[in-house]
Design a protein around this motif. Structure first.
Motif, mmCIF file in Angstrom:
data_model
loop_
_atom_site.group_PDB
_atom_site.id
_atom_site.type_symbol
_atom_site.label_atom_id
_atom_site.label_comp_id
_atom_site.label_asym_id
_atom_site.label_seq_id
_atom_site.Cartn_x
_atom_site.Cartn_y
_atom_site.Cartn_z
ATOM 1 N N ALA A 122 38.708 55.140 34.718
ATOM 2 C CA ALA A 122 39.775 54.519 33.942
ATOM 3 C C ALA A 122 40.582 53.703 35.180
ATOM 4 C CB ALA A 122 40.677 55.414 33.177
ATOM 5 N N GLN A 123 40.988 54.386 36.233
ATOM 6 C CA GLN A 123 41.793 53.716 36.922
ATOM 7 C C GLN A 123 41.335 52.878 38.169
ATOM 8 O OE1 GLN A 123 45.170 56.400 38.554
ATOM 9 N NE2 GLN A 123 44.904 57.700 36.378
ATOM 10 N N ALA A 124 40.178 52.715 38.311
ATOM 11 C CA ALA A 124 39.612 51.989 39.358
ATOM 12 C C ALA A 124 39.571 50.583 38.919
ATOM 13 C CB ALA A 124 38.352 52.535 39.850
ATOM 14 N N PRO A 125 39.068 50.496 37.604
ATOM 15 C CA PRO A 125 39.098 48.875 36.911
ATOM 16 C C PRO A 125 40.774 48.397 36.809
ATOM 17 C CG PRO A 125 37.569 50.450 35.964
ATOM 18 C CD PRO A 125 38.420 51.293 36.733
ATOM 19 N N GLU A 126 41.486 49.511 36.575
ATOM 20 C CA GLU A 126 42.926 48.926 36.386
ATOM 21 C C GLU A 126 43.433 48.573 37.640
ATOM 22 O OE1 GLU A 126 43.898 51.849 32.658
ATOM 23 O OE2 GLU A 126 44.943 52.378 34.488
ATOM 24 N N ILE A 127 43.053 49.172 38.960
ATOM 25 C CA ILE A 127 43.235 48.810 40.222
ATOM 26 C C ILE A 127 43.052 47.305 40.267
ATOM 27 C CG2 ILE A 127 43.010 49.059 42.708
ATOM 28 C CD1 ILE A 127 42.934 52.098 42.136
ATOM 29 N N ARG A 128 41.943 46.878 40.068
ATOM 30 C CA ARG A 128 41.150 45.438 40.174
ATOM 31 C C ARG A 128 42.174 44.441 39.490
ATOM 32 N NH1 ARG A 128 36.523 48.633 40.329
ATOM 33 N NH2 ARG A 128 35.835 48.254 38.156
ATOM 34 N N THR A 129 42.386 44.787 38.157
ATOM 35 C CA THR A 129 42.997 43.913 37.376
ATOM 36 C C THR A 129 44.557 43.617 37.712
ATOM 37 O OG1 THR A 129 42.052 44.891 35.391
ATOM 38 C CG2 THR A 129 44.262 43.773 34.893
ATOM 39 N N MET A 130 45.145 44.711 38.054
ATOM 40 C CA MET A 130 46.537 44.629 38.689
ATOM 41 C C MET A 130 46.552 43.685 40.163
ATOM 42 S SD MET A 130 48.628 48.052 37.736
ATOM 43 C CE MET A 130 47.197 49.160 38.199
ATOM 44 N N THR A 131 45.557 44.012 40.948
ATOM 45 C CA THR A 131 45.444 43.131 42.132
ATOM 46 C C THR A 131 44.882 41.714 41.750
ATOM 47 O OG1 THR A 131 44.273 45.016 43.066
ATOM 48 C CG2 THR A 131 43.923 43.072 44.302
ATOM 49 N N GLN A 132 44.381 41.490 40.730
ATOM 50 C CA GLN A 132 44.084 39.850 40.098
ATOM 51 C C GLN A 132 45.353 39.516 39.727
ATOM 52 O OE1 GLN A 132 40.984 40.534 37.592
ATOM 53 N NE2 GLN A 132 39.337 40.583 39.043
ATOM 54 N N TRP A 133 46.174 40.247 39.051
ATOM 55 C CA TRP A 133 47.277 39.640 38.583
ATOM 56 C C TRP A 133 48.274 39.229 39.620
ATOM 57 C CZ3 TRP A 133 48.719 44.147 34.807
ATOM 58 C CH2 TRP A 133 47.945 43.779 33.506
ATOM 59 N N LEU A 134 48.504 40.265 40.702
ATOM 60 C CA LEU A 134 49.312 39.717 41.862
ATOM 61 C C LEU A 134 48.807 38.478 42.547
ATOM 62 C CD1 LEU A 134 49.884 43.426 43.139
ATOM 63 C CD2 LEU A 134 51.609 41.959 42.139
ATOM 64 N N ALA A 135 47.483 38.645 42.749
ATOM 65 C CA ALA A 135 47.085 37.225 43.343
ATOM 66 C C ALA A 135 47.362 35.810 42.817
ATOM 67 C CB ALA A 135 45.556 37.366 43.661
ATOM 68 N N ALA A 136 47.190 36.053 41.211
ATOM 69 C CA ALA A 136 47.652 35.087 40.402
ATOM 70 C C ALA A 136 49.105 34.559 40.264
ATOM 71 C CB ALA A 136 47.249 35.323 38.815
ATOM 72 N N TRP A 137 49.806 35.545 40.750
ATOM 73 C CA TRP A 137 51.079 35.609 40.595
ATOM 74 C C TRP A 137 51.855 35.120 41.982
ATOM 75 C CZ3 TRP A 137 52.293 40.899 37.839
ATOM 76 C CH2 TRP A 137 51.917 40.760 36.668
ATOM 77 N N GLY A 138 50.918 35.170 42.812
ATOM 78 C CA GLY A 138 51.503 34.770 44.304
ATOM 79 C C GLY A 138 52.200 35.717 44.971
ATOM 80 N N ALA A 139 51.761 37.032 44.516
ATOM 81 C CA ALA A 139 52.568 38.171 44.888
ATOM 82 C C ALA A 139 51.718 38.909 45.968
ATOM 83 C CB ALA A 139 53.335 38.987 43.859
ATOM 84 N N PRO A 140 52.332 39.509 47.071
ATOM 85 C CA PRO A 140 51.303 40.475 47.876
ATOM 86 C C PRO A 140 51.061 41.554 47.034
ATOM 87 C CG PRO A 140 53.713 40.487 48.640
ATOM 88 C CD PRO A 140 53.701 39.584 47.550
ATOM 89 N N THR A 141 50.032 42.275 47.218
ATOM 90 C CA THR A 141 49.408 43.592 46.900
ATOM 91 C C THR A 141 50.264 44.710 47.448
ATOM 92 O OG1 THR A 141 47.773 44.008 48.215
ATOM 93 C CG2 THR A 141 47.158 42.945 46.174
ATOM 94 N N ALA A 142 50.488 45.816 46.926
ATOM 95 C CA ALA A 142 51.088 46.936 47.499
ATOM 96 C C ALA A 142 50.679 47.254 48.790
ATOM 97 C CB ALA A 142 50.895 48.233 46.566
#
Length: 189
Positions: free
Chosen positions: A86-106
């Protein structure tokens, strides 16, 4: 002269209307310049949610990976596999959001990144445990970890602005609350 000006104005209006009509022609494919819904309508809480939840999920995946070879309890093995799936795909999704938002990842490292995070010492004690001792430690730590994720997700629901991030937050709450109940039952048995 008035007829020529009027005709030119009508042609210009026709071109403008044709362009507007083409922008909303019922097509399901957005124009290339339209941002995706994940990139649109986000706020600082959405960014904080993704930046905080990524290392949180990474640690949960790390904890799930520790199960192999340290226990033979089928329920713990199954739960660890579900956490990882469950959590590995959610990590990828949130990483993609941050890239789309122009924000650095954690930032790297797990310690101190949100509620329910385990310290390096906690993780070492878990790595050193085996069998029933491992099961007890892993379940207790994962309950605390999940409770932290639920807290973070509730903050996103209350303060976030992005519909996709809020939907993921609700999904995290639902799934992890169910797993918390399951883990408490395993500890009690």
């Amino acid at each position: 002269m008035k007829t020529t000006t009027f005709a030119a104005a009508m042609v210009a209006a026709g071109v403008l209307l044709a362009g507007c009509a083409g922008a909303d022609n019922g097509s399901t494919t957005p124009p290339p310049t339209t941002p995706t819904s994940a990139a649109a309508d986000h706020n600082a809480a959405d960014i904080a949610f993704a930046q905080g939840m990524i290392p949180h999920h990474e640690q949960a995946v790390e904890m799930a990976a520790l199960v192999e070879g340290r226990t033979t309890t089928p329920e713990v093995l199954s739960l660890a596999e579900r956490v990882e799936q469950a959590q590995a795909p959610e990590i990828r999704t949130m990483t993609q959001w941050l890239a789309a938002w122009g924000a650095p990842t954690a930032a790297g490292g797990h310690e101190g990144h949100g509620p329910g995070m385990m310290s390096a010492e906690d993780m070492t004690r878990l790595e050193d445990a085996k069998n029933a001792d491992f099961d007890r430690r892993w379940l207790e730590m994962m309950i605390e970890h999940h409770e932290g994720a639920v807290e973070m997700a509730r903050t996103e629901l209350a303060e976030g602005g992005n519909a996709e991030a809020k939907a993921l937050a609700q999904q995290i709450i639902d799934a992890q609350q169910a797993e918390i109940t399951e883990m408490h039952a395993l500890l009690d048995s």
